[in-house]
Design an enzyme around this catalytic site. Structure first.
Site, PDB file in Angstrom:
ATOM      1  N   LYS A 288      41.699  53.681 -29.447  1.00  0.00           N
ATOM      2  CA  LYS A 288      41.020  52.446 -29.043  1.00  0.00           C
ATOM      3  C   LYS A 288      41.404  52.047 -27.616  1.00  0.00           C
ATOM      4  O   LYS A 288      40.533  51.678 -26.814  1.00  0.00           O
ATOM      5  CB  LYS A 288      41.372  51.329 -30.045  1.00  0.00           C
ATOM      6  CG  LYS A 288      40.693  49.998 -29.769  1.00  0.00           C
ATOM      7  CD  LYS A 288      40.375  49.259 -31.057  1.00  0.00           C
ATOM      8  CE  LYS A 288      41.607  48.745 -31.772  1.00  0.00           C
ATOM      9  NZ  LYS A 288      42.148  47.517 -31.190  1.00  0.00           N
TER      10      LYS A 288
ATOM     11  N   ARG B 157      39.492  51.586 -21.914  1.00  0.00           N
ATOM     12  CA  ARG B 157      39.796  51.864 -20.502  1.00  0.00           C
ATOM     13  C   ARG B 157      38.793  52.832 -19.888  1.00  0.00           C
ATOM     14  O   ARG B 157      38.427  52.702 -18.713  1.00  0.00           O
ATOM     15  CB  ARG B 157      41.228  52.413 -20.386  1.00  0.00           C
ATOM     16  CG  ARG B 157      42.289  51.312 -20.580  1.00  0.00           C
ATOM     17  CD  ARG B 157      43.639  51.919 -20.935  1.00  0.00           C
ATOM     18  NE  ARG B 157      44.710  50.931 -20.956  1.00  0.00           N
ATOM     19  CZ  ARG B 157      44.961  50.085 -21.961  1.00  0.00           C
ATOM     20  NH1 ARG B 157      44.168  50.057 -23.033  1.00  0.00           N
ATOM     21  NH2 ARG B 157      45.989  49.248 -21.904  1.00  0.00           N
TER      22      ARG B 157
ATOM     23  N   GLY C 166      41.162  41.519 -28.388  1.00  0.00           N
ATOM     24  CA  GLY C 166      42.021  41.012 -27.322  1.00  0.00           C
ATOM     25  C   GLY C 166      42.068  41.977 -26.150  1.00  0.00           C
ATOM     26  O   GLY C 166      42.054  41.565 -24.983  1.00  0.00           O
TER      27      GLY C 166
ATOM     28  N   ARG D 173      43.762  33.090 -29.863  1.00  0.00           N
ATOM     29  CA  ARG D 173      44.847  33.839 -29.205  1.00  0.00           C
ATOM     30  C   ARG D 173      45.101  33.355 -27.776  1.00  0.00           C
ATOM     31  O   ARG D 173      44.198  32.896 -27.093  1.00  0.00           O
ATOM     32  CB  ARG D 173      44.523  35.340 -29.236  1.00  0.00           C
ATOM     33  CG  ARG D 173      44.417  35.840 -30.671  1.00  0.00           C
ATOM     34  CD  ARG D 173      44.056  37.285 -30.758  1.00  0.00           C
ATOM     35  NE  ARG D 173      45.088  38.157 -30.200  1.00  0.00           N
ATOM     36  CZ  ARG D 173      44.971  39.471 -30.105  1.00  0.00           C
ATOM     37  NH1 ARG D 173      43.866  40.060 -30.507  1.00  0.00           N
ATOM     38  NH2 ARG D 173      45.960  40.190 -29.600  1.00  0.00           N
TER      39      ARG D 173
ATOM     40  N   SER E 201      53.745  43.736 -22.115  1.00  0.00           N
ATOM     41  CA  SER E 201      52.388  43.773 -22.656  1.00  0.00           C
ATOM     42  C   SER E 201      51.491  44.625 -21.764  1.00  0.00           C
ATOM     43  O   SER E 201      51.314  44.331 -20.579  1.00  0.00           O
ATOM     44  CB  SER E 201      51.817  42.359 -22.745  1.00  0.00           C
ATOM     45  OG  SER E 201      50.402  42.393 -22.782  1.00  0.00           O
TER      46      SER E 201
ATOM     47  N   ASP F 231      51.626  47.837 -32.875  1.00  0.00           N
ATOM     48  CA  ASP F 231      50.545  47.674 -33.859  1.00  0.00           C
ATOM     49  C   ASP F 231      50.869  48.309 -35.206  1.00  0.00           C
ATOM     50  O   ASP F 231      50.058  48.260 -36.129  1.00  0.00           O
ATOM     51  CB  ASP F 231      49.241  48.284 -33.316  1.00  0.00           C
ATOM     52  CG  ASP F 231      48.721  47.509 -32.098  1.00  0.00           C
ATOM     53  OD1 ASP F 231      48.987  46.300 -32.002  1.00  0.00           O
ATOM     54  OD2 ASP F 231      48.061  48.129 -31.252  1.00  0.00           O
TER      55      ASP F 231
ATOM     56  N   LYS G  33      48.923  38.406 -32.419  1.00  0.00           N
ATOM     57  CA  LYS G  33      47.939  39.490 -32.534  1.00  0.00           C
ATOM     58  C   LYS G  33      46.688  38.947 -33.235  1.00  0.00           C
ATOM     59  O   LYS G  33      46.465  37.754 -33.257  1.00  0.00           O
ATOM     60  CB  LYS G  33      48.563  40.672 -33.270  1.00  0.00           C
ATOM     61  CG  LYS G  33      49.712  41.323 -32.501  1.00  0.00           C
ATOM     62  CD  LYS G  33      49.240  41.913 -31.195  1.00  0.00           C
ATOM     63  CE  LYS G  33      50.359  42.536 -30.388  1.00  0.00           C
ATOM     64  NZ  LYS G  33      49.914  42.972 -29.077  1.00  0.00           N
TER      65      LYS G  33
ATOM     66  N   ARG H 111      50.885  38.265 -37.505  1.00  0.00           N
ATOM     67  CA  ARG H 111      51.172  39.434 -38.343  1.00  0.00           C
ATOM     68  C   ARG H 111      52.545  39.388 -38.994  1.00  0.00           C
ATOM     69  O   ARG H 111      52.778  40.082 -39.986  1.00  0.00           O
ATOM     70  CB  ARG H 111      51.016  40.721 -37.515  1.00  0.00           C
ATOM     71  CG  ARG H 111      49.582  41.033 -37.236  1.00  0.00           C
ATOM     72  CD  ARG H 111      49.393  42.355 -36.540  1.00  0.00           C
ATOM     73  NE  ARG H 111      47.981  42.696 -36.491  1.00  0.00           N
ATOM     74  CZ  ARG H 111      47.449  43.578 -35.668  1.00  0.00           C
ATOM     75  NH1 ARG H 111      48.226  44.215 -34.810  1.00  0.00           N
ATOM     76  NH2 ARG H 111      46.162  43.832 -35.700  1.00  0.00           N
TER      77      ARG H 111
ATOM     78  N   ARG I 189      44.173  45.471 -39.427  1.00  0.00           N
ATOM     79  CA  ARG I 189      45.374  46.217 -39.803  1.00  0.00           C
ATOM     80  C   ARG I 189      46.029  45.675 -41.078  1.00  0.00           C
ATOM     81  O   ARG I 189      46.711  46.421 -41.784  1.00  0.00           O
ATOM     82  CB  ARG I 189      46.364  46.264 -38.641  1.00  0.00           C
ATOM     83  CG  ARG I 189      45.792  46.995 -37.421  1.00  0.00           C
ATOM     84  CD  ARG I 189      46.873  47.413 -36.445  1.00  0.00           C
ATOM     85  NE  ARG I 189      46.384  47.469 -35.078  1.00  0.00           N
ATOM     86  CZ  ARG I 189      45.707  48.499 -34.554  1.00  0.00           C
ATOM     87  NH1 ARG I 189      45.449  49.560 -35.270  1.00  0.00           N
ATOM     88  NH2 ARG I 189      45.297  48.460 -33.301  1.00  0.00           N
TER      89      ARG I 189
END
Ligand code: S3P
Length: 445
Positions: free
Chosen positions: A28, A33, A101, A129, A175, A328, A355, A359, A402
């Site tokens: 992903k 990108r 995000g 977020r 990040s 993740d 996230k 989470r 997830r």
């Protein structure tokens, strides 16, 4: 994607061993990108193996709205005709990133370096977020937030800088989204834009920028950090991208294969960039049989074939320093930890709170409702493994793909079935998850 009130619940039950050979869909992070850099490059970028999930398709739509031509050929290859650095056109409507995000934040960076104004929006999860972590450094470069919701959240309107300034930005968080947003804005600035991160986060933006012709240097900074410097205003040239299989998606069937007795599953072309493989390191420390062969790196990112066999797992301590390389994967690691013998302590998980859902809380709730003892102490999560999981619970997914996949993996091996309230959001990252798991032998109904 708007969250319709129609939920799609599903129940996972214990069945026969999982067996077979699969290639999980494309990564992903790399897919986002490839589309964004393709759109900022001059000429054509051809992308093989793009992840065709909702998150990535929303980024493709945004690139079209900003003036790039994005097409899918009949054979599944995607092609992007870019507009060049700082060449984005003003979009006519708000850009809707759905649940993503990454798409939203990276495109904010790219827009910040263009003399246009764009409104960013998303679903209820994305609207909750934090975005200041992105727009604060972009403001230092000359971009302006002209409208926003409470707390700096979406919907948010960003006016890009006419003459963006190169900055040296010390990010408070490790990040890749913050780092990438600043670097993408820095493409349009004259001189050197530098990001210093406290610990190394995934470096796909750096690798791909270099592949497209930018000059970018990354050196260690302190014990764990990195200092990344990009020379602004490069001519980016469209370049071919082959997207390897996503290790963060492979994580779910991998853990399922480890916990369902006598399973034996082979995964092709899994990306093995060391900044993404913290889960594999941890699972091996727990006693997992994960055999890596056919390593290759001819397409810019390393990848390998992984053979995973059911294993007896034991609890371990996972250091905070490992968090960026498996950020993740803690949800599904917590499932593995519940099936292990002994305590697993995962440290330094504060970023999990921001996230697609909180989470940390959602993972603890998923385990508790299925009879697993779990504690949260500050930023640490402690799972008491008993070698088996009672199951029988209904897991709330909180619009988080997830959580849904982790809970279904748990149900593949628990004493009683595990039910999830909604599988809709699995389509944001791994649309084939349910049929692929069923082909391997999982019992979902
Ligand atoms: C991503 C970075 C990570 C990760 C996300 C994808 C990326 O976020 O959680 O799923 O592609 O850059 P942070 O780097 O903000 O932690």
């Amino acid at each position: 994607m708007t969250h319709s009130s129609k939920l799609s619940p599903l129940e996972a039950s214990r069945g026969s061993p999982l067996t077979g050979r699969v290639r999980v869909p494309g990564d992903k992070s790399i897919s986002h990108r490839a589309l964004i850099l393709g759109a900022l490059a001059v000429g054509e970028t051809r992308i093989q193996g793009l992840l065709e999930s909702e998150d990535v398709l929303n980024t493709a739509k945004a690139m079209r709205a900003l003036g790039a031509q994005v097409l899918r050929d009949g054979d599944g290859t995607w092609s992007v005709q870019g507009v060049g650095v700082a060449g984005f056109a003003q979009p006519e409507a708000p850009l809707d990133f759905g649940n993503s995000g990454t798409g939203c934040r990276l495109v904010m960076g790219a827009v910040a370096g263009c003399p246009i104004t764009a409104t960013f929006d998303g679903d209820a999860s994305l609207r909750s977020r934090p975005m200041r972590r992105i727009v604060d450094p972009l403001a230092l470069m000359g971009a302006k937030v002209t409208a926003q919701s409470e707390g700096g959240r979406l919907p948010l309107t960003l006016q890009g800088a006419r003459d963006p300034l190169p900055i040296e930005y010390r990010s408070p968080v490790a990040s890749a989204q913050i780092k990438s947003a600043v670097l993408l804005a820095g493409l349009a600035a004259p001189g050197i834009t530098t990001v210093i991160e406290p610990a190394a986060s995934r470096d796909h933006t750096e690798l791909m920028l270099r592949h497209f012709g930018a000059e970018i240097v990354s050196v260690p900074d302190g014990a764990d950090g990195r200092k990344i410097s990009l020379t602004g205003q490069p001519e980016l040239h469209g370049a071919p991208v082959a997207v390897p299989a996503d290790p963060s998606s492979a994580a779910f069937p991998i853990v399922a294969a480890l916990i369902v007795p006598e399973s034996d599953v082979t995964f092709d072309d899994v990306m093995t960039n060391p900044l993404r493989t913290g889960l594999f390191t941890t699972l091996r420390e727990m006693g997992a049989s994960i055999e890596e062969t056919h390593a290759r790196g001819d397409t810019g990112e390393p990848m390998a074939q992984l053979r995973v066999r059911a294993s007896k797992l034991r609890g371990v301590e996972v250091p905070a320093a490992r968090a960026p390389s498996m950020i993740d994967e803690y949800l599904v690691l917590a499932v593995a930890a519940a099936f292990a013998e002994g305590t697993t302590t995962m440290r330094g998980l504060h970023e999990l709170r921001v996230k697609e859902s909180d989470r940390l809380e959602a993972t603890a709730a998923m385990l508790r409702v299925n009879g697993v003892k779990v504690g949260i102490e500050g930023d640490d999560m402690i799972v008491e493994g008993r070698g088996h999981v009672p199951g029988g619970g209904v897991v709330a997914t909180h619009m988080d793909h997830r959580i849904a996949m982790s809970a279904l993996v748990m149900g593949c091996a628990s004493d009683r079935p595990v039910r999830v309230d909604d599988t809709t959001f699995i389509a944001t990252s791994f649309p084939d998850f349910i049929p692929m798991m069923q082909r391997l032998g999982a019992v979902f109904a």
